[in-house]
Design an enzyme around this catalytic site. Structure first.
Site, PDB file in Angstrom:
ATOM      1  N   SER A  18      24.947  33.984  46.961  1.00 55.78           N
ATOM      2  CA  SER A  18      25.042  35.136  47.813  1.00 55.78           C
ATOM      3  C   SER A  18      24.736  34.483  49.452  1.00 55.78           C
ATOM      4  O   SER A  18      25.600  34.795  50.213  1.00 55.78           O
ATOM      5  CB  SER A  18      24.291  36.432  47.406  1.00 55.78           C
ATOM      6  OG  SER A  18      23.097  36.233  47.856  1.00 55.78           O
ATOM      7  N   ASN A  19      23.846  33.629  49.547  1.00 59.40           N
ATOM      8  CA  ASN A  19      23.616  33.241  50.855  1.00 59.40           C
ATOM      9  C   ASN A  19      24.814  32.289  51.458  1.00 59.40           C
ATOM     10  O   ASN A  19      25.121  32.099  52.399  1.00 59.40           O
ATOM     11  CB  ASN A  19      22.281  32.546  51.118  1.00 59.40           C
ATOM     12  CG  ASN A  19      21.121  33.641  51.150  1.00 59.40           C
ATOM     13  OD1 ASN A  19      21.033  34.308  52.135  1.00 59.40           O
ATOM     14  ND2 ASN A  19      20.220  34.112  50.084  1.00 59.40           N
ATOM     15  N   ARG A  71      14.469  11.734  40.022  1.00 58.93           N
ATOM     16  CA  ARG A  71      14.936  12.644  40.898  1.00 58.93           C
ATOM     17  C   ARG A  71      15.735  12.046  42.058  1.00 58.93           C
ATOM     18  O   ARG A  71      16.580  12.654  42.475  1.00 58.93           O
ATOM     19  CB  ARG A  71      13.733  13.431  41.476  1.00 58.93           C
ATOM     20  CG  ARG A  71      13.179  14.457  40.744  1.00 58.93           C
ATOM     21  CD  ARG A  71      11.790  15.089  41.363  1.00 58.93           C
ATOM     22  NE  ARG A  71      11.227  16.172  40.447  1.00 58.93           N
ATOM     23  CZ  ARG A  71      11.621  17.252  40.102  1.00 58.93           C
ATOM     24  NH1 ARG A  71      12.548  17.759  40.828  1.00 58.93           N
ATOM     25  NH2 ARG A  71      11.298  18.133  39.166  1.00 58.93           N
ATOM     26  N   LEU A  99      12.341  18.596  46.094  1.00 56.80           N
ATOM     27  CA  LEU A  99      13.004  17.404  46.692  1.00 56.80           C
ATOM     28  C   LEU A  99      12.074  16.339  46.867  1.00 56.80           C
ATOM     29  O   LEU A  99      10.752  16.523  46.966  1.00 56.80           O
ATOM     30  CB  LEU A  99      13.625  17.763  48.130  1.00 56.80           C
ATOM     31  CG  LEU A  99      14.667  18.890  48.381  1.00 56.80           C
ATOM     32  CD1 LEU A  99      15.059  19.356  49.482  1.00 56.80           C
ATOM     33  CD2 LEU A  99      15.869  18.692  47.276  1.00 56.80           C
ATOM     34  N   ASN A 113      16.067  25.674  55.046  1.00 54.41           N
ATOM     35  CA  ASN A 113      16.054  26.489  53.754  1.00 54.41           C
ATOM     36  C   ASN A 113      15.782  27.976  54.092  1.00 54.41           C
ATOM     37  O   ASN A 113      15.231  28.138  55.000  1.00 54.41           O
ATOM     38  CB  ASN A 113      14.776  25.898  52.853  1.00 54.41           C
ATOM     39  CG  ASN A 113      14.542  26.658  51.491  1.00 54.41           C
ATOM     40  OD1 ASN A 113      15.608  26.866  50.791  1.00 54.41           O
ATOM     41  ND2 ASN A 113      13.463  26.973  51.495  1.00 54.41           N
ATOM     42  N   HIS A 115      13.865  31.402  52.470  1.00 54.33           N
ATOM     43  CA  HIS A 115      12.955  31.660  51.603  1.00 54.33           C
ATOM     44  C   HIS A 115      12.585  33.203  51.639  1.00 54.33           C
ATOM     45  O   HIS A 115      12.509  33.739  52.795  1.00 54.33           O
ATOM     46  CB  HIS A 115      11.558  31.112  51.794  1.00 54.33           C
ATOM     47  CG  HIS A 115      10.395  31.258  51.112  1.00 54.33           C
ATOM     48  ND1 HIS A 115      10.492  30.778  49.457  1.00 54.33           N
ATOM     49  CD2 HIS A 115       9.321  32.039  51.032  1.00 54.33           C
ATOM     50  CE1 HIS A 115       9.393  31.047  49.058  1.00 54.33           C
ATOM     51  NE2 HIS A 115       8.914  31.936  49.849  1.00 54.33           N
ATOM     52  N   GLU A 148       8.220  17.923  53.728  1.00 51.33           N
ATOM     53  CA  GLU A 148       7.744  17.519  52.243  1.00 51.33           C
ATOM     54  C   GLU A 148       6.867  18.677  51.468  1.00 51.33           C
ATOM     55  O   GLU A 148       6.967  18.577  50.169  1.00 51.33           O
ATOM     56  CB  GLU A 148       6.935  16.296  52.227  1.00 51.33           C
ATOM     57  CG  GLU A 148       8.118  15.090  52.560  1.00 51.33           C
ATOM     58  CD  GLU A 148       7.160  13.595  52.587  1.00 51.33           C
ATOM     59  OE1 GLU A 148       6.423  13.382  51.885  1.00 51.33           O
ATOM     60  OE2 GLU A 148       7.600  12.969  53.275  1.00 51.33           O
ATOM     61  N   VAL A 150       6.262  22.361  50.168  1.00 48.89           N
ATOM     62  CA  VAL A 150       7.119  23.335  49.652  1.00 48.89           C
ATOM     63  C   VAL A 150       7.015  24.603  50.567  1.00 48.89           C
ATOM     64  O   VAL A 150       5.945  24.966  50.744  1.00 48.89           O
ATOM     65  CB  VAL A 150       6.786  23.663  48.120  1.00 48.89           C
ATOM     66  CG1 VAL A 150       7.754  24.870  47.796  1.00 48.89           C
ATOM     67  CG2 VAL A 150       7.195  22.429  47.202  1.00 48.89           C
ATOM     68  N   GLU A 180      18.717  38.489  54.521  1.00 49.86           N
ATOM     69  CA  GLU A 180      18.975  37.146  54.348  1.00 49.86           C
ATOM     70  C   GLU A 180      20.549  36.682  54.955  1.00 49.86           C
ATOM     71  O   GLU A 180      20.421  35.705  55.572  1.00 49.86           O
ATOM     72  CB  GLU A 180      18.780  36.521  52.956  1.00 49.86           C
ATOM     73  CG  GLU A 180      17.401  36.416  52.486  1.00 49.86           C
ATOM     74  CD  GLU A 180      17.231  35.944  51.171  1.00 49.86           C
ATOM     75  OE1 GLU A 180      17.912  34.837  50.812  1.00 49.86           O
ATOM     76  OE2 GLU A 180      16.338  36.544  50.467  1.00 49.86           O
TER      77      GLU A 180
HETATM   78  C1  GRF Z   1      17.287  33.828  47.899  1.00 54.60           C
HETATM   79  O1  GRF Z   1      16.444  34.906  47.780  1.00 54.60           O
HETATM   80  C2  GRF Z   1      16.720  32.817  48.914  1.00 54.60           C
HETATM   81  O2  GRF Z   1      15.856  33.113  49.708  1.00 54.60           O
HETATM   82  C3  GRF Z   1      16.018  32.068  47.556  1.00 54.60           C
HETATM   83  O3  GRF Z   1      16.826  32.044  46.549  1.00 54.60           O
HETATM   84  C4  GRF Z   1      17.614  33.140  46.548  1.00 54.60           C
HETATM   85  C5  GRF Z   1      19.034  32.777  46.521  1.00 54.60           C
HETATM   86  O4  GRF Z   1      19.781  33.762  46.306  1.00 54.60           O
HETATM   87  N1  GRF Z   1      15.671  30.820  48.237  1.00 54.60           N
HETATM   88  P1  GRF Z   1      21.448  33.584  46.454  1.00 54.60           P
HETATM   89  O5  GRF Z   1      22.017  32.299  45.338  1.00 54.60           O
HETATM   90  O6  GRF Z   1      21.710  33.142  47.588  1.00 54.60           O
HETATM   91  O7  GRF Z   1      22.113  34.757  46.221  1.00 54.60           O
END
Ligand code: GRF
Length: 195
Positions: A18-19, A71, A99, A113, A115, A148, A150, A180
């Site tokens: 969704s993001n 990895r 990563l 990123n 979060h 590096e 998390v 977000e």
């Molecule tokens: C989100 O809550 C983001 O903050 C976290 O993982 C989730 C991903 O959701 N890192 P989506 O796949 O973007 O819906």
């Protein structure tokens, strides 16, 4: 006067995306300083892959499993795809792999990123349950540069939402998710404008 070309962004996902969808949409708006040119999922069944394709963005699945414990080899395959597509910045969006220092260093300052907490509170998983358990008055989300450690990199932007009586992880996560989807495109835009 010619406008600068939008910065080419790749979004890395493992799930619903969704993001990712919010970033693609923002990048397709006129005058956006960035454009999502590539989506990479490490999970073959990630819902985001079909969404990206429906929005006209190339989406690749690079499953980590064939690489076993190596990895970095998986990341080298990702990096090769990024380079083929001329990617200039990476946006991690629900990418559920740790990563290696190799990828982090290669993209230092150019990998973001999102979060779902107000970092430095609650790095890692289960952020919403932890915020509810702590009795916090507010929750939120953070966009940060990837380093590096998390969820430890420099914070570029945050959005706050109230934590309401009776909130569950599900209800809070829904409210945070809306925040977000506004925060990530705004912060990525600013970071691309600033070069
Ligand atoms: C989100 O809550 C983001 O903050 C976290 O993982 C989730 C991903 O959701 N890192 P989506 O796949 O973007 O819906």
């Amino acid at each position: 006067m010619t406008l600068p070309q939008p910065v080419k962004v790749a979004v890395l996902i493992s799930g619903a995306g969704s993001n990712m969808a919010a970033l693609i949409d923002a990048g397709q708006a006129a005058g956006s300083p960035f454009e999502v040119v590539l989506v990479i999922s490490n999970q073959p069944d990630a819902g985001g892959v079909a969404i990206a394709e429906a929005k006209g963005v190339t989406a690749l699945t690079l499953d980590h499993r064939p690489f076993g414990k190596d990895r970095e080899a998986h990341e080298r395959a990702i990096d090769a795809a990024l380079s083929d597509a001329g990617v200039e910045r990476i946006a991690l969006a629900g990418y559920m792999r740790l990563l290696t220092p190799w990828l982090v260093q290669k993209w230092a300052g150019r990998m973001l990123n999102i979060h779902p907490s107000l970092l430095p509170l609650y790095p890692g998983l289960d952020t919403h349950a932890r915020a509810i358990e702590a009795g916090d008055a507010e929750a939120g989300c953070t966009v940060h540069l990837v380093t590096e450690g998390v969820d430890e990199g420099p914070i570029l932007g945050q959005a706050r939402v109230p934590l309401l009586p009776g909130d569950t992880s599900a209800s809070l996560s829904q409210r945070v998710r809306v925040a977000e989807h506004a925060l990530y495109p705004a912060v990525l835009s600013e970071s691309c404008r600033n070069g």
